[in-house]
Scaffold this motif. Structure first.
Motif, PDB file in Angstrom:
ATOM      1  N   LYS A  54      -5.031   3.163  -0.156  1.00  0.00           N
ATOM      2  CA  LYS A  54      -5.937   4.108  -0.805  1.00  0.00           C
ATOM      3  C   LYS A  54      -6.300   3.682  -2.213  1.00  0.00           C
ATOM      4  O   LYS A  54      -7.421   3.910  -2.674  1.00  0.00           O
ATOM      5  N   HIS A  55      -5.354   3.072  -2.926  1.00  0.00           N
ATOM      6  CA  HIS A  55      -5.572   2.727  -4.327  1.00  0.00           C
ATOM      7  C   HIS A  55      -5.392   1.233  -4.567  1.00  0.00           C
ATOM      8  O   HIS A  55      -4.528   0.593  -3.958  1.00  0.00           O
ATOM      9  N   PHE A  56      -6.176   0.713  -5.488  1.00  0.00           N
ATOM     10  CA  PHE A  56      -6.040  -0.691  -5.866  1.00  0.00           C
ATOM     11  C   PHE A  56      -4.644  -0.949  -6.419  1.00  0.00           C
ATOM     12  O   PHE A  56      -3.922  -1.813  -5.934  1.00  0.00           O
ATOM     13  N   SER A  57      -4.246  -0.189  -7.435  1.00  0.00           N
ATOM     14  CA  SER A  57      -2.888  -0.314  -7.969  1.00  0.00           C
ATOM     15  C   SER A  57      -2.585   0.845  -8.907  1.00  0.00           C
ATOM     16  O   SER A  57      -3.425   1.223  -9.732  1.00  0.00           O
ATOM     17  N   ALA A  58      -1.369   1.364  -8.784  1.00  0.00           N
ATOM     18  CA  ALA A  58      -0.907   2.425  -9.676  1.00  0.00           C
ATOM     19  C   ALA A  58      -0.319   1.877 -10.963  1.00  0.00           C
ATOM     20  O   ALA A  58       0.236   2.634 -11.768  1.00  0.00           O
ATOM     21  N   GLY A  59      -0.428   0.565 -11.182  1.00  0.00           N
ATOM     22  CA  GLY A  59       0.056  -0.021 -12.422  1.00  0.00           C
ATOM     23  C   GLY A  59       1.535  -0.363 -12.367  1.00  0.00           C
ATOM     24  O   GLY A  59       2.131  -0.494 -11.300  1.00  0.00           O
ATOM     25  N   MET A  60       2.127  -0.509 -13.544  1.00  0.00           N
ATOM     26  CA  MET A  60       3.518  -0.940 -13.624  1.00  0.00           C
ATOM     27  C   MET A  60       4.440   0.037 -12.900  1.00  0.00           C
ATOM     28  O   MET A  60       4.377   1.245 -13.095  1.00  0.00           O
ATOM     29  N   ASP A  61       5.313  -0.521 -12.074  1.00  0.00           N
ATOM     30  CA  ASP A  61       6.250   0.301 -11.311  1.00  0.00           C
ATOM     31  C   ASP A  61       7.316   0.904 -12.225  1.00  0.00           C
ATOM     32  O   ASP A  61       7.724   0.300 -13.224  1.00  0.00           O
ATOM     33  N   LEU A  62       7.760   2.091 -11.865  1.00  0.00           N
ATOM     34  CA  LEU A  62       8.767   2.780 -12.666  1.00  0.00           C
ATOM     35  C   LEU A  62      10.023   1.940 -12.844  1.00  0.00           C
ATOM     36  O   LEU A  62      10.674   1.995 -13.895  1.00  0.00           O
ATOM     37  N   SER A  63      10.359   1.135 -11.850  1.00  0.00           N
ATOM     38  CA  SER A  63      11.568   0.311 -11.937  1.00  0.00           C
ATOM     39  C   SER A  63      11.511  -0.675 -13.090  1.00  0.00           C
ATOM     40  O   SER A  63      12.532  -1.012 -13.693  1.00  0.00           O
ATOM     41  N   VAL A  64      10.309  -1.162 -13.423  1.00  0.00           N
ATOM     42  CA  VAL A  64      10.166  -2.101 -14.534  1.00  0.00           C
ATOM     43  C   VAL A  64      10.453  -1.386 -15.849  1.00  0.00           C
ATOM     44  O   VAL A  64      11.150  -1.908 -16.722  1.00  0.00           O
ATOM     45  N   PHE A  65       9.918  -0.163 -15.984  1.00  0.00           N
ATOM     46  CA  PHE A  65      10.213   0.628 -17.182  1.00  0.00           C
ATOM     47  C   PHE A  65      11.713   0.901 -17.295  1.00  0.00           C
ATOM     48  O   PHE A  65      12.300   0.819 -18.376  1.00  0.00           O
ATOM     49  N   THR A  66      12.324   1.217 -16.163  1.00  0.00           N
ATOM     50  CA  THR A  66      13.754   1.522 -16.162  1.00  0.00           C
ATOM     51  C   THR A  66      14.570   0.315 -16.593  1.00  0.00           C
ATOM     52  O   THR A  66      15.509   0.424 -17.393  1.00  0.00           O
ATOM     53  N   ASN A  67      14.210  -0.858 -16.066  1.00  0.00           N
ATOM     54  CA  ASN A  67      14.924  -2.081 -16.438  1.00  0.00           C
ATOM     55  C   ASN A  67      14.753  -2.405 -17.918  1.00  0.00           C
ATOM     56  O   ASN A  67      15.693  -2.857 -18.579  1.00  0.00           O
ATOM     57  N   MET A  68      13.549  -2.173 -18.435  1.00  0.00           N
ATOM     58  CA  MET A  68      13.309  -2.434 -19.850  1.00  0.00           C
ATOM     59  C   MET A  68      14.106  -1.471 -20.723  1.00  0.00           C
ATOM     60  O   MET A  68      14.669  -1.851 -21.747  1.00  0.00           O
ATOM     61  N   ALA A  69      14.175  -0.201 -20.295  1.00  0.00           N
ATOM     62  CA  ALA A  69      14.922   0.792 -21.065  1.00  0.00           C
ATOM     63  C   ALA A  69      16.403   0.431 -21.138  1.00  0.00           C
ATOM     64  O   ALA A  69      17.077   0.692 -22.146  1.00  0.00           O
ATOM     65  N   ALA A  70      16.901  -0.188 -20.079  1.00  0.00           N
ATOM     66  CA  ALA A  70      18.316  -0.560 -20.044  1.00  0.00           C
ATOM     67  C   ALA A  70      18.655  -1.651 -21.048  1.00  0.00           C
ATOM     68  O   ALA A  70      19.823  -1.854 -21.384  1.00  0.00           O
ATOM     69  N   THR A  71      17.633  -2.364 -21.537  1.00  0.00           N
ATOM     70  CA  THR A  71      17.876  -3.440 -22.498  1.00  0.00           C
ATOM     71  C   THR A  71      17.817  -2.947 -23.945  1.00  0.00           C
ATOM     72  O   THR A  71      17.989  -3.735 -24.866  1.00  0.00           O
ATOM     73  N   PHE A  72      17.560  -1.657 -24.141  1.00  0.00           N
ATOM     74  CA  PHE A  72      17.471  -1.127 -25.504  1.00  0.00           C
ATOM     75  C   PHE A  72      18.873  -0.873 -26.056  1.00  0.00           C
ATOM     76  O   PHE A  72      19.311   0.259 -26.243  1.00  0.00           O
ATOM     77  N   PRO A  82       0.800  -1.231   0.000  1.00  0.00           N
ATOM     78  CA  PRO A  82       0.000   0.000   0.000  1.00  0.00           C
ATOM     79  C   PRO A  82       0.830   1.276   0.000  1.00  0.00           C
ATOM     80  O   PRO A  82       0.421   2.280  -0.592  1.00  0.00           O
ATOM     81  N   GLU A  83       1.995   1.248   0.670  1.00  0.00           N
ATOM     82  CA  GLU A  83       2.822   2.463   0.721  1.00  0.00           C
ATOM     83  C   GLU A  83       3.328   2.842  -0.664  1.00  0.00           C
ATOM     84  O   GLU A  83       3.603   4.011  -0.934  1.00  0.00           O
ATOM     85  N   GLN A  84       3.453   1.868  -1.540  1.00  0.00           N
ATOM     86  CA  GLN A  84       3.904   2.107  -2.919  1.00  0.00           C
ATOM     87  C   GLN A  84       2.717   2.060  -3.888  1.00  0.00           C
ATOM     88  O   GLN A  84       2.896   1.872  -5.093  1.00  0.00           O
TER      89      GLN A  84
END
Length: 287
Positions: free
Chosen positions: A71-89, A34-36
């Motif tokens: 407060k929220h069900f989910s904010a969706g994909m975490d920024l860290s996942v996007f960051t890890n994917m960007a590193a593979t480009f 929940p904190e995230q």
């Protein structure tokens, strides 16, 4: 809490992003960051399919309920996942693209598992269901939410096309015009709109009331023959993706093998004797 010792062995994994319990044939999966804002970190994309498939394989639950904390069900994909994917480009373009395709397919599989398991999956949503959360709940059998809930195809506003199921499943749940509006704009879709357009089954004043109601529905599902309910899910999913003629043919073939009398006799006897029916569980899935 687990209803018997076997359920614990079926779900031995220690999950970082989920809490899991099974009681009275109802499995309850709770997003627990929940904190995230229950954002979907890398572990989540592995844990969710592992969890639902373990529940299915154990044959201890006849329905799965997914809820969340905070407060929220989910904010969706975490920024860290996007960051890890960007590193593979990097690297040779065709090989980089092939790796990216496999990554997207793996993410898609995380939510396709919700459709593929033999039991219905109900989801209870409070606050925001954003981005990847819409992909996730679109793969569930039924959706319920609180008054303050809202839904957002956020990917468009982030400069990308939603790729984990929203654009493939929403057109089966909402009119094409509404789906296109939500996808093109990325605007918030309120609980009132979601109810009006049939995206959610019911809207509740608060999370406590919602969970109580969803668990009551889950209990109603769990008292029925698991063979009958599993057959309903199989047929409804097939009919969504095929013609009426093909679906009727598939139904006839299914029924020729799956329609047996013990569960019918037990259901009728329980009704006559005014008692709860007792059905054998589905067979466990072997590894």
């Amino acid at each position: 809490m687990f209803s018997d010792a076997n359920s614990q062995s079926a779900l031995q994994a220690e999950y970082k992003t989920l809490n899991v319990s099974i009681e009275n044939h109802i499995a309850h999966i709770v997003l627990n960051r929940p904190e995230q804002l229950n954002s979907m970190i890398a572990e989540f994309w592995l844990e969710l399919p592992q969890c639902v498939r373990a529940i299915d394989a154990s044959a201890l639950a006849r329905v799965i309920v997914i809820s969340s904390t905070g407060k929220h069900f989910s904010a969706g994909m975490d920024l860290s996942v996007f960051t890890n994917m960007a590193a593979t480009f990097e690297g040779e373009p065709s090989r980089r693209a092939e790796r990216m395709r496999r990554s997207v397919l793996q993410l898609q599989d995380s939510f396709s598992a919700l459709e593929q398991v033999r039991v219905p999956v109900l989801v209870a949503i409070q606050g925001g269901a954003i981005g990847g959360a819409v992909d996730m709940i679109s793969a569930c059998d039924s959706r319920y939410c609180t008054n303050d809930a809202y839904f957002c195809v956020k990917e468009t506003q982030l400069g990308m096309t939603a790729d984990v199921g929203t654009l493939q499943r929403l057109p089966h749940l909402l009119s094409h015009g509404i789906v296109r509006e939500l996808a093109y704009t990325g605007r918030n879709f309120s609980s009132a709109e979601a109810l009006q357009h049939g995206f959610v089954n019911q809207v509740f004043e608060n999370q406590e009331t919602m969970l109580a109601a969803v668990m009551k529905i889950a209990k109603q599902i769990a008292i029925n023959s698991p063979m009958a309910v599993s057959g309903c899910k199989e047929m409804l999913n097939y009919a969504r993706d095929h013609s009426v003629e093909d679906s009727l043919n598939h139904m006839a073939t299914w029924q020729s093998g799956m329609f047996q009398m013990p569960d019918v006799h037990e259901a009728m006897a329980a009704g006559q004797q005014k008692r709860m029916p007792e059905f054998e569980p589905l067979f466990k899935k072997e590894n």
